[in-house]
Structure formats: structure tokens, C-alpha cells
Design an enzyme around this catalytic site. Structure first.
Site, short mmCIF file in Angstrom:
data_model
loop_
_atom_site.label_atom_id
_atom_site.label_comp_id
_atom_site.label_asym_id
_atom_site.label_seq_id
_atom_site.Cartn_x
_atom_site.Cartn_y
_atom_site.Cartn_z
N GLY A 151 0.69 -1.23 -0.10
CA GLY A 151 -0.16 -0.05 0.11
C GLY A 151 0.86 1.31 0.11
O GLY A 151 2.20 1.10 0.11
N GLN A 175 3.35 9.72 1.54
CA GLN A 175 4.62 9.07 1.27
C GLN A 175 5.26 9.43 -0.12
O GLN A 175 6.47 9.25 -0.33
CB GLN A 175 4.34 7.52 1.17
CG GLN A 175 3.99 7.05 2.74
CD GLN A 175 4.03 5.42 2.63
OE1 GLN A 175 2.51 5.30 2.26
NE2 GLN A 175 4.93 4.91 2.97
N CYS A 182 7.52 -0.61 6.77
CA CYS A 182 7.08 0.60 5.88
C CYS A 182 7.97 1.05 4.88
O CYS A 182 9.21 1.00 5.38
CB CYS A 182 6.90 1.56 6.94
SG CYS A 182 6.04 3.28 6.16
N LEU A 183 7.35 1.44 3.68
CA LEU A 183 8.33 1.86 2.56
C LEU A 183 9.20 3.34 3.21
O LEU A 183 10.13 3.42 2.39
CB LEU A 183 7.40 2.10 1.47
CG LEU A 183 6.90 1.05 0.72
CD1 LEU A 183 6.09 1.26 -0.38
CD2 LEU A 183 7.88 -0.13 -0.01
N GLU A 187 -2.24 2.76 6.53
CA GLU A 187 -2.27 3.82 5.51
C GLU A 187 -3.13 4.99 6.00
O GLU A 187 -2.90 5.91 5.90
CB GLU A 187 -3.04 3.27 4.32
CG GLU A 187 -1.96 2.38 3.35
CD GLU A 187 -0.74 2.65 3.22
OE1 GLU A 187 -0.36 3.75 3.14
OE2 GLU A 187 0.17 1.63 2.97
N HIS A 210 -1.09 6.89 8.24
CA HIS A 210 -0.04 7.75 7.39
C HIS A 210 -0.65 8.83 7.09
O HIS A 210 -0.11 10.07 7.18
CB HIS A 210 0.20 7.05 5.91
CG HIS A 210 1.31 6.04 5.92
ND1 HIS A 210 2.72 6.72 6.38
CD2 HIS A 210 1.75 4.92 5.63
CE1 HIS A 210 3.64 5.85 6.25
NE2 HIS A 210 3.00 4.61 5.91
ZN LIG Z 1 3.99 2.89 5.64
#
Ligand SMILES: [Zn+2]
Length: 167
Positions: free
Chosen positions: A46, A51, A90-91, A133, A136
Site C-alpha cells: 500500500g 509518502q 513501511c516503505l 495507511e 499515514h
Molecule cells: Zn507505511
């Protein structure tokens, strides 16, 4: 469409609360397409607009082995049930994973990319991704839910390459 660069800690955009989408125009559609490309390029489950440096309440989720890409505008959690321990990455926090508590079931309301209302009932990885998400877009990261640093660990180089469940 294009792959955008993913913001990582300590970028302050990850700590800001994103604004509600009010215009379902072409620039929103382009943002959604770019976010899907970026999520796929990064092998993520996701991605939230924060981000990629955009403070709008836009989330995309693609669960491995599911056909559907989920596009959620202004998503809100309306109900949660149960608790379970999960491990999560997490990216925006590359190279780390943590263990934390997430809900067993999650119910979310949102709008689709054209502004039509939708509801999702989720369990498993989808429920986890929805909570992650929606955090986020409120400026919250999974590390905020960890009870101690013992629950955060650094991945070895080979694990970084094979880990796909970053959200
Ligand atoms: Zn994340």
C-alpha cells in the site's frame, strides 16, 4: 504515468495530517496512477499520498494475489474488532520491521476515485494495510505503536531484498 520518489524518515511530510480531497479532477486521477506505479515499483502492499510528498487523503492498496487495486479517497475507520500481533514494515522506514498490535477486523468508509461512497470490511493483511495507511494520512507511523524498541528490528541485507510486505 510515473514512479515517484518515496519520502522516508525523518521527512516531516510523514508527520503531517493530510487534507481531505474535494476535487475529483484530472490531477487527482494522475496522482492515483502515479501512486499505483510507485507502490508496484517498490513492491509495496500500500501507499499513502504523504509518502510521495502530497498532503491529500489518498490511499492505494494492492494485496498480493488479489486482482483488485483498492483506491480510497478520504478513508475513515468506522469500526474495529479484536486484537492481534503482527509484524510490519513501511516503505518510508526502509530496512526495519516491527511487531505491534493491530485489529482483527476493520470496517472503513471512503470515496472512490470519482467521489462515490464505498465501504470495506476487511481482515488479515488488508485490515492491517488499511490501519497502516489511514495512520499515514494522519501523520502516524507504525513505530508510534511499538511498546518498546525491542519490538523494532533491523533487517539483514538479504531480508531487505526478499521482504515484500512493506506498506
Ligand atoms: Zn507505511
Amino acid at each position: 504515468m510515473s514512479v515517484l520518489s518515496i519520502r522516508t524518515l525523518p521527512d516531516s511530510v510523514l508527520r503531517e495530517k493530510a487534507k481531505k480531497v474535494t476535487l475529483f479532477n484530472e490531477s487527482l486521477q494522475n496522482l492515483i496512477e502515479d501512486m499505483i506505479d510507485t507502490m508496484r515499483y517498490a513492491n509495496g502492499v500500500g501507499l499513502a499520498a504523504n509518502q510521495v510528498g502530497v498532503l491529500l487523503r489518498v490511499v492505494v492498496i494492492e494485496i498480493p494475489d488479489e486482482e483488485e487495486v483498492r483506491i480510497l479517497i478520504n478513508p475513515e475507520i468506522i469500526k474495529v474488532e479484536g486484537e492481534r500481533r503482527v509484524d510490519e514494515g513501511c516503505l518510508s522506514i526502509p530496512g526495519y520491521r516491527g511487531e505491534l498490535t493491530r485489529s482483527v477486523k476493520v470496517r472503513v468508509k471512503a470515496l472512490d476515485r470519482r467521489g462515490k461512497a464505498l465501504r470495506i470490511r476487511a481482515e488479515g493483511l488488508l485490515a492491517q494495510a488499511l490501519e497502516h495507511e489511514i495512520d499515514h494520512i494522519n501523520g502516524v507511523l507504525y513505530i508510534d505503536h511499538l511498546s518498546s524498541h525491542e519490538h523494532l528490528w533491523k533487517l539483514e541485507r538479504d531480508e531487505v531484498e526478499t521482504t515484500t510486505e512493506a506498506i
